[in-house]
Design an enzyme around this catalytic site. Structure first.
Site, short mmCIF file in Angstrom:
data_model
loop_
_atom_site.label_atom_id
_atom_site.label_comp_id
_atom_site.label_asym_id
_atom_site.label_seq_id
_atom_site.Cartn_x
_atom_site.Cartn_y
_atom_site.Cartn_z
N ASP A 148 55.87 -58.61 61.86
CA ASP A 148 56.10 -59.40 62.53
C ASP A 148 56.75 -58.82 63.55
O ASP A 148 57.19 -57.99 64.10
CB ASP A 148 57.24 -60.34 61.26
CG ASP A 148 57.89 -59.51 60.56
OD1 ASP A 148 58.49 -58.08 61.10
OD2 ASP A 148 59.15 -59.76 59.90
N HIS A 192 63.55 -64.22 52.02
CA HIS A 192 62.33 -64.12 52.43
C HIS A 192 61.78 -62.26 52.55
O HIS A 192 62.60 -61.52 52.23
CB HIS A 192 62.52 -64.60 53.78
CG HIS A 192 63.41 -63.98 54.59
ND1 HIS A 192 64.67 -64.74 55.15
CD2 HIS A 192 63.65 -62.63 55.25
CE1 HIS A 192 65.07 -63.24 56.29
NE2 HIS A 192 64.28 -62.51 55.75
N ASP A 208 67.60 -65.24 51.19
CA ASP A 208 67.01 -65.87 51.14
C ASP A 208 65.92 -66.26 50.50
O ASP A 208 65.32 -66.75 50.18
CB ASP A 208 67.02 -67.11 52.36
CG ASP A 208 65.98 -66.70 53.71
OD1 ASP A 208 65.47 -65.30 53.16
OD2 ASP A 208 66.16 -66.98 54.20
N GLU A 222 59.70 -67.21 55.14
CA GLU A 222 61.25 -68.42 54.96
C GLU A 222 61.02 -69.49 53.35
O GLU A 222 59.69 -69.73 53.48
CB GLU A 222 61.85 -69.23 55.92
CG GLU A 222 62.22 -68.68 57.22
CD GLU A 222 63.82 -67.56 56.87
OE1 GLU A 222 63.82 -67.22 55.70
OE2 GLU A 222 63.93 -67.30 58.30
#
Ligand code: F6R
Length: 265
Positions: A67, A138, A136, A143
């Site tokens: 990313d 990810h 979370d 996400e």
């Protein structure tokens, strides 16, 4: 899934170094998927040491990062381009022409994403994908609620991720809200995934990924469905795993021919 629990961050990172080295010795022209963030820093330091002291070669390796933030200049100190240059690329014999990160400043983001997918395909696909995990669940910047078949695309970072990354930027208001990330589907196509996690703050995400339901609300849980996925975590990140004694037993019982770890940690 293979779950390997190590006493602390250093032994976890060294163990991950053994894993990557075993791949590199088998396939010197490895296509390696890379992650940024704090978690893989120990692994990158370990690989740099192996390159320096043990002549581990990266000259034929091709890399693809997961990313990049949208809108940060590539030479911004917090861009993932800078992160990779400072923490790995400039310390080993990687050919810069074989290192790839999404261009977060591309004029046409959708075209850039399609080109990134095409570049991965034309390199023959990712052999080994290194992953961290968000609080979370990810992976990359996929996400919660990301399609489990998603491809490289733009994502909006959750407020939680923005807060978690504020430490690198000196404030949440300076963290970009968008990133290009390879998709869960893209990650899933890697021949092997290696996920690292450290610290109690990751324990809930690790437990959800390994022992929770397969759900887009925890994108890392998609790895339960992957053909070849190893998690190396430290004790603190493993505390939420109900079956951790079982995972230890399985790992300790591995037949010698299946072992890749050089030194017991
Ligand atoms: C970044 C990436 C993210 C991180 C995750 C954990 O390239 O892939 O999924 O792995 O946000 O970040 P750290 O390691 O900083 O806790």
């Amino acid at each position: 899934m293979e779950i390997v629990i190590k006493p602390d961050y250093e032994t976890m990172s060294r163990c991950a170094g053994d894993f990557v080295e075993a791949w590199l010795r088998r396939k010197p022209d490895l296509v390696l998927g890379l992650a940024t963030g704090s978690t893989p820093l120990g692994l990158y330091r370990d690989l740099i040491r192996r390159h320096r002291d043990e002549k581990l070669a990266f000259a034929r390796v091709t890399t693809f990062n997961l990313d990049e933030y949208i809108g940060l200049p590539a030479d911004h100190p917090q861009s993932y381009h800078s992160f990779m240059r400072e923490n790995l690329f400039r310390h080993v014999d990687l050919d810069p022409a074989r290192t790839h990160l999404p261009d977060g400043n591309a004029a046409e983001i959708a075209a850039e994403c399609a080109a990134y997918e095409a570049a991965i395909r034309s390199a023959g696909g990712i052999d080994l994908q290194i992953l961290g995990i968000g609080h979370d669940g990810h992976i990359g910047f996929n996400e919660p609620s990301s399609s489990l078949r998603s491809r490289t695309r733009i994502k909006t970072l959750t407020e939680q991720t923005v807060r978690a990354n504020a430490r690198f930027f000196g404030g949440a208001d300076k963290v970009p809200r968008h990133a290009i990330t390879v998709g869960v589907g893209t990650i899933f196509e890697a021949r092997c995934c290696l996920l690292l996690a450290t610290g109690t703050e990751k324990a809930a995400a690790v437990a959800a990924a390994v022992e929770g339901p397969l759900t887009a609300m925890c994108p890392a849980s998609a790895l339960q469905f992957h053909e070849s996925c190893t998690l190396i975590v430290d004790e603190a990140a493993a505390v939420g795993l109900k079956r951790r004694d079982y995972y230890r037993y399985v790992y300790d019982s591995k037949p010698a021919w299946q072992q890749w770890e050089k030194s017991a940690g």
